[in-house]
Design a protein around this motif. Structure first.
Motif, mmCIF file in Angstrom:
data_model
loop_
_atom_site.group_PDB
_atom_site.id
_atom_site.type_symbol
_atom_site.label_atom_id
_atom_site.label_comp_id
_atom_site.label_asym_id
_atom_site.label_seq_id
_atom_site.Cartn_x
_atom_site.Cartn_y
_atom_site.Cartn_z
ATOM 1 N N SER A 1 -18.020 8.024 14.274
ATOM 2 C CA SER A 1 -17.522 9.409 14.022
ATOM 3 C C SER A 1 -15.925 9.282 13.783
ATOM 4 O O SER A 1 -15.178 8.432 14.349
ATOM 5 N N GLY A 2 -15.586 10.321 13.045
ATOM 6 C CA GLY A 2 -13.906 10.432 12.629
ATOM 7 C C GLY A 2 -13.318 9.680 11.573
ATOM 8 O O GLY A 2 -14.153 8.955 11.020
ATOM 9 N N LEU A 3 -12.305 10.130 11.233
ATOM 10 C CA LEU A 3 -11.585 9.562 10.092
ATOM 11 C C LEU A 3 -10.025 9.008 10.443
ATOM 12 O O LEU A 3 -9.440 9.514 11.281
ATOM 13 N N ALA A 4 -9.994 7.654 10.219
ATOM 14 C CA ALA A 4 -8.527 7.144 10.647
ATOM 15 C C ALA A 4 -7.496 7.688 9.996
ATOM 16 O O ALA A 4 -7.603 8.365 8.866
ATOM 17 N N LEU A 5 -6.529 7.661 10.545
ATOM 18 C CA LEU A 5 -5.057 8.035 9.787
ATOM 19 C C LEU A 5 -4.462 7.244 8.992
ATOM 20 O O LEU A 5 -4.784 5.732 9.025
ATOM 21 N N PRO A 6 -3.910 7.392 8.028
ATOM 22 C CA PRO A 6 -3.336 6.723 6.703
ATOM 23 C C PRO A 6 -2.232 5.590 7.263
ATOM 24 O O PRO A 6 -1.498 6.172 8.101
ATOM 25 N N SER A 7 -2.295 4.468 6.728
ATOM 26 C CA SER A 7 -1.081 3.649 7.033
ATOM 27 C C SER A 7 -1.039 2.718 5.913
ATOM 28 O O SER A 7 -1.884 2.411 5.378
ATOM 29 N N PRO A 8 0.326 2.457 5.558
ATOM 30 C CA PRO A 8 0.645 1.462 4.348
ATOM 31 C C PRO A 8 0.175 0.172 4.720
ATOM 32 O O PRO A 8 0.097 -0.426 5.853
ATOM 33 N N PRO A 9 -0.401 -0.508 3.655
ATOM 34 C CA PRO A 9 -1.150 -1.907 4.112
ATOM 35 C C PRO A 9 -0.149 -2.812 4.249
ATOM 36 O O PRO A 9 1.008 -2.774 3.720
ATOM 37 N N ARG A 10 -0.191 -4.005 5.010
ATOM 38 C CA ARG A 10 0.642 -4.930 5.201
ATOM 39 C C ARG A 10 0.676 -5.895 4.140
ATOM 40 O O ARG A 10 0.228 -7.131 4.117
ATOM 41 N N ILE A 11 1.801 -5.791 3.065
ATOM 42 C CA ILE A 11 1.806 -6.419 2.160
ATOM 43 C C ILE A 11 2.478 -7.792 2.113
ATOM 44 O O ILE A 11 2.239 -8.769 1.661
ATOM 45 N N SER A 12 3.540 -7.531 3.285
ATOM 46 C CA SER A 12 4.464 -8.962 3.225
ATOM 47 C C SER A 12 3.650 -9.903 3.949
ATOM 48 O O SER A 12 4.278 -10.984 3.931
ATOM 49 N N ARG A 13 2.479 -9.953 4.559
ATOM 50 C CA ARG A 13 1.993 -10.948 5.363
ATOM 51 C C ARG A 13 1.137 -12.026 4.556
ATOM 52 O O ARG A 13 0.591 -12.831 4.976
ATOM 53 N N TYR A 14 1.150 -11.729 2.932
ATOM 54 C CA TYR A 14 0.145 -12.543 2.172
ATOM 55 C C TYR A 14 1.229 -12.629 0.934
ATOM 56 O O TYR A 14 2.000 -11.635 0.409
ATOM 57 N N PRO A 15 0.945 -13.836 0.411
ATOM 58 C CA PRO A 15 2.037 -14.224 -1.015
ATOM 59 C C PRO A 15 1.531 -13.540 -1.940
ATOM 60 O O PRO A 15 0.094 -13.005 -2.438
ATOM 61 N N VAL A 16 2.433 -12.875 -3.044
ATOM 62 C CA VAL A 16 2.246 -12.072 -3.801
ATOM 63 C C VAL A 16 1.221 -12.729 -5.004
ATOM 64 O O VAL A 16 0.246 -12.134 -5.518
ATOM 65 N N GLY A 17 1.514 -14.237 -5.415
ATOM 66 C CA GLY A 17 0.780 -14.779 -6.334
ATOM 67 C C GLY A 17 -0.685 -14.891 -5.929
ATOM 68 O O GLY A 17 -1.549 -14.790 -6.805
ATOM 69 N N THR A 18 -1.006 -15.277 -4.706
ATOM 70 C CA THR A 18 -1.987 -15.596 -4.366
ATOM 71 C C THR A 18 -2.934 -14.230 -4.205
ATOM 72 O O THR A 18 -4.192 -14.266 -4.725
ATOM 73 N N MET A 19 -2.410 -13.143 -4.033
ATOM 74 C CA MET A 19 -3.291 -11.989 -3.814
ATOM 75 C C MET A 19 -3.289 -11.402 -5.275
ATOM 76 O O MET A 19 -4.384 -10.756 -5.597
ATOM 77 N N LEU A 20 -2.465 -11.566 -6.036
ATOM 78 C CA LEU A 20 -2.873 -11.102 -7.512
ATOM 79 C C LEU A 20 -3.820 -11.939 -8.088
ATOM 80 O O LEU A 20 -4.641 -11.418 -8.883
ATOM 81 N N ALA A 21 -3.837 -13.291 -7.740
ATOM 82 C CA ALA A 21 -4.809 -14.161 -8.376
ATOM 83 C C ALA A 21 -6.425 -13.716 -8.021
ATOM 84 O O ALA A 21 -7.332 -13.597 -8.551
ATOM 85 N N GLN A 22 -6.354 -13.179 -6.646
ATOM 86 C CA GLN A 22 -7.378 -12.805 -6.109
ATOM 87 C C GLN A 22 -7.907 -11.286 -6.448
ATOM 88 O O GLN A 22 -8.844 -10.934 -6.537
ATOM 89 N N ALA A 23 -6.898 -10.314 -6.728
ATOM 90 C CA ALA A 23 -7.070 -9.036 -7.246
ATOM 91 C C ALA A 23 -7.678 -8.843 -8.685
ATOM 92 O O ALA A 23 -8.287 -8.077 -9.138
ATOM 93 N N LEU A 24 -6.955 -10.020 -9.650
ATOM 94 C CA LEU A 24 -7.293 -9.787 -10.982
ATOM 95 C C LEU A 24 -8.992 -9.855 -11.262
ATOM 96 O O LEU A 24 -9.344 -8.882 -12.106
ATOM 97 N N PRO A 25 -9.602 -10.866 -10.724
ATOM 98 C CA PRO A 25 -10.838 -10.490 -11.191
ATOM 99 C C PRO A 25 -11.997 -9.512 -10.640
ATOM 100 O O PRO A 25 -12.662 -8.962 -11.146
ATOM 101 N N ILE A 26 -11.268 -9.090 -9.436
ATOM 102 C CA ILE A 26 -11.857 -7.804 -8.725
ATOM 103 C C ILE A 26 -11.405 -6.675 -9.719
ATOM 104 O O ILE A 26 -12.268 -5.740 -9.764
ATOM 105 N N SER A 27 -10.359 -6.598 -10.175
ATOM 106 C CA SER A 27 -9.994 -5.490 -11.079
ATOM 107 C C SER A 27 -10.846 -5.400 -12.432
ATOM 108 O O SER A 27 -11.045 -4.431 -12.678
#
Length: 824
Positions: free
Chosen positions: A414-440
């Motif tokens: 039950s219930g809805l969590a409060l919004p919070s920004p994702p922790r982008i700084s913990r992950y390398p940009v190139g790796t996450m872009l490579a993982q996000a592109l096929p999902i996109s």
């Protein structure tokens, strides 16, 4: 004896090309004007290839041997090439003139070129200040220019929602939204289990993402939320980041949820960039065959997979790597089905199928809606899905009280969590872009394919760039609430269209009802999974259409094979690999078609008159023999252009590039070998030993030289043992890269060694520049390349010595070498 004139009658009537031979008499005149008359200058010998004589008479133009011998390459280039209208840099009138006073200074004709009154080049320049706001340019106009190049998101519903919406459409949207909300809750729970995430993550995604598409989307039927493709792909993302998907601890689940939220944020970035730079139309490059095969296979697989809920089976998805294993497991475990769940789900599915058939059999019309019984049926059929859920829930609750075990939703967080920004700084940009592109790609292809399906059925247009903006905002909201990548779902979109959603605001009702259910989960407690499975199977039946496979295989076999290949790979292997290999198969089919060089041999229509037929009086004023060149292969009534076989006219239909340049070389070499074999067999046993024999073989004309003696000038007519032409009509070639130009030069050299001249015709300005740059311009005909095939063929057939860099001596030299006799 005067030389026999050769009629110039093989040029279309629309041609307006003049051959001006200075210093002579008109070719069609019988006598020259008196040189002693000072009031008249000696007119030039001009032959106009337009069916009119130079003196304005009705006599057809003729071309004698004396005319053709005086022409050189410069004359051909000057008079046979269309004259551009050039503005002279030098003023013809020293008096100042206005820019608007440009007019024809002299009429255009054979005695003088077209000249225009000159204007300084500096006065012709017009500067563009459109992007300098300080010079007569407002910021509003500049914003209009930028919007034409970039996409600025807007509200599609602005100005289109009012009292009419509250009266007519709101009830349809509310019903569709509530039904999709009831459906998305169990789907979200099952998808998160498939993605190795906590079930509540799917509920958060289903609660917030529909508001974004309802605000910016353009499809009234797309229902946004978590989808199975993303859930299937997320475990590979977690493994790539080093997370163990088998770990069920709360800490491991939180790390995976955090990574999924970061992936959703990068998907938001990809979609936002694509929308801003108007890249939503890239989906048009996805083959229709791939999309049809993918949608049909996904519908069949999802429908078969929903048998798990109807039969109340527990499918161990972690043990399977391919779809066919899931299908085999379901059919081998039918004996373990729950009969009560099967009866309830099967009855619901049967009712939905019957209602759908009756709705299609008796569609709503104005006359039927005036009938009270049909009006009652119309509302019952419209709310059939919700009625089935309510009745099924009551039956399930009654059976559970009597001891029957039917799998129901049960308790939910039950219930809805409060919004919070994702922790982008913990992950390398190139790796996450490579993982996000096929999902996109997967998310966008699924959403757009299902949206285009119903846009075609219900006849409305989609704005792909605006939809990308809606999906990007949905991913941003989902990442802030700790959800996964949302997109348009097959089952829920089909359900929304079946119920009759009118606008994208149906997503507002879906998200709002999910939020209400998150705070009041007890209202969903007794809904059975078998009823929800029946709803999904009923919705998937709208996506399956095997008639398109049969239609494609009959009309376009290559497209049908690609469609069938995509369907089989998606159904029996995996959904994500099916889409990938379907795209590869489509590209392979396209490259196969581009690599094929179709060379068409052109001929004449049989009703065209032969200019050499002296028995035809009508032929004297007709040039219909080459007015139309048609394909010998596609037109059975066509005959060869040159009956003697000396000239072969070809039309390559292809885009010549590095992939098919060798095919062109092989095809032309085969054709030249056939021509050479035909020439040898036709000339076998012929021996030309004297000048009279040469005249009889190739035709001759006589003229007076400077000493007044008769001089024999040989003129090749038709096909001979030494003069052969291959005329390439390049109007069907739209691409000619560097390897193709090299292959063309190889063909020209190979043909020249065999005594065959290759010429081009009907070329474009871009092709002309390429030929000039690589040094092939003069070798393939020079200025003749820019003329029509009919004009060049007429010149080759009746006056081949007019071809640039090809004279009568060069034509006879090979014959002398073959016979060992000189021309007298």
């Amino acid at each position: 004896m005067a030389p026999s004139p050769l009629p110039v009658d093989n040029v279309p009537e629309t041609a307006n090309v003049a051959i001006d031979v200075p210093g002579g008499v008109p070719a069609s005149s019988s006598a020259a004007p008196s040189s002693g008359d000072p009031t008249r200058r000696t007119p030039s010998r001009a032959v106009r290839f337009a069916g009119l004589s130079p003196d304005g008479g009705d006599n057809p133009p003729v071309l004698t041997s004396s005319d053709t011998d005086c022409l050189d390459e410069a004359t051909i280039h000057e008079y046979l090439t269309p004259r551009p209208q050039v503005i002279s840099r030098r003023r013809s009138n020293p008096a100042p003139r206005n820019r608007r006073d440009s007019a024809l200074a002299a009429p255009y004709g054979p005695d003088g070129p077209m000249t225009l009154s000159s204007t300084p080049f500096s006065e012709l320049l017009e500067y563009n200040y459109s992007f300098i706001p300080s010079i007569g340019q407002s910021w509003r106009s500049m914003a209009g220019h930028l919007r034409a190049r970039l996409h600025v998101p807007y509200f599609p519903w602005w100005g289109k929602r009012g009292r009419s919406y509250l009266k007519e459409d709101v009830w349809h949207d509310a019903l569709a939204g509530l039904t999709c909300a009831v459906l998305v809750i169990p789907e979200s729970l099952s998808y998160m289990l498939l993605a190795s995430l906590a079930p509540v993550v799917g509920l958060y995604t289903a609660a917030v993402s529909p508001f974004a598409y309802g605000l910016l989307g353009t499809s009234p039927h797309v229902s946004v939320g978590p989808i199975s493709l993303v859930a299937l792909f997320l475990p590979s993302v977690f493994r790539g980041l080093g997370y163990a998907v088998e770990d069920t601890s709360e800490e491991a689940k939180e790390l995976r949820r955090e990574a999924a939220a970061v992936v959703a944020f990068y998907v938001f970035c990809v979609f936002a960039v694509m929308s801003f730079f108007r890249l939503g139309g890239l989906i048009r490059f996805l083959s229709h065959s791939v999309m049809v095969g993918f949608v049909n296979a996904s519908g069949v697989f999802v429908a078969l997979k929903e048998l798990e809920h109807i039969l109340d089976l527990h499918l161990p998805e972690s043990e399977f790597t391919h779809n066919y294993e899931v299908i085999v497991w379901l059919f081998t475990h039918l004996h373990e089905s729950n009969l009560a769940s099967l009866a309830l789900g099967g009855s619901a599915l049967l009712v939905l199928i019957i209602v759908k058939y009756l709705k299609r059999r008796f569609p709503a019309t104005d006359q039927r809606l005036r009938s009270r019984p049909y009006l009652v049926w119309y509302y019952i059929s419209s709310f059939s899905s919700l009625i089935v859920v309510l009745v099924g829930t009551l039956i399930s609750h009654a059976l559970s009280n009597k001891g029957s075990s039917i799998h129901i939703l049960g308790s939910l967080p039950s219930g809805l969590a409060l919004p919070s920004p994702p922790r982008i700084s913990r992950y390398p940009v190139g790796t996450m872009l490579a993982q996000a592109l096929p999902i996109s790609i997967l998310a966008y292809v699924e959403a757009v394919s299902i949206a285009k399906k119903y846009a075609t059925i219900y006849h409305y247009k989609l704005d792909f760039n605006q939809d990308l903006a809606g999906y990007s905002l949905a991913n941003l909201l989902s990442s802030m609430w700790g959800g996964v990548t949302p997109s348009g779902a097959f089952a829920r979109t089909a359900m929304s269209a079946e119920i009759g959603a009118r606008t994208s605001w149906a997503n507002f009702f879906t998200g709002g009802f999910v939020i209400i259910c998150l705070f009041n989960v007890q209202i969903l407690y007794h809904i059975p999974y078998s009823i929800l499975g029946a709803l999904v199977v009923s919705a998937m039946m709208n996506l399956i259409s095997f008639h398109e496979f049969y239609h494609a295989l009959r009309i376009a076999r290559n497209s049908g094979l690609v469609m069938l290949f995509t369907f089989l790979v998606t159904l029996f292997w995996s959904v994500e690999n099916g889409l990938l290999y379907g795209i590869i198969a489509s590209l392979a089919s396209l490259l196969s078609q581009l690599s094929d060089v179709d060379t068409i041999i052109l001929g004449r229509e049989p009703d065209c008159l032969d200019p050499k037929d002296k028995n035809s009086d009508k032929q004297k004023a007709s040039i219909r023999s080459t007015s139309h060149l048609v394909s010998l292969r596609d037109n059975p009534r066509a005959v060869p252009c040159d009956p003697t076989g000396g000239i072969v006219v070809l039309r390559p239909v292809a885009s010549l590039f590095f992939g098919n340049a060798e095919f062109l070389v092989e095809r032309m070499e085969e054709l030249l070998q056939e021509v050479e074999a035909e020439s040898k067999s036709r000339g076998k046993g012929r021996s030309v030993k004297t000048g009279d024999d040469i005249k009889a073989a190739v035709g001759a004309g006589k003229d007076k030289n400077a000493e007044g003696e008769d001089e024999t000038i040989a003129k090749p007519v038709g096909r001979t043992a030494v003069t052969r032409f291959v005329l390439l009509d390049v109007s069907g070639i739209r691409l000619l890269d560097l390897p193709a130009l090299a292959a063309l030069g190889e063909v020209v050299d190979s043909a020249a060694e065999n005594g065959t001249r290759i010429l081009l015709s009907d070329a474009t300005k871009k092709m002309k520049a390429s030929l000039q740059a690589c040094g092939l311009w003069r070798r393939v005909g020079g200025p003749l390349v820019m003329h029509s095939t009919e004009e060049v063929f007429a010149l080759l057939r009746h006056a081949p010595s007019l071809v640039p860099s090809l004279s009568a001596e060069s034509l006879l030299d090979p014959l002398q070498a073959e016979t060992g006799h000189a021309v007298v």
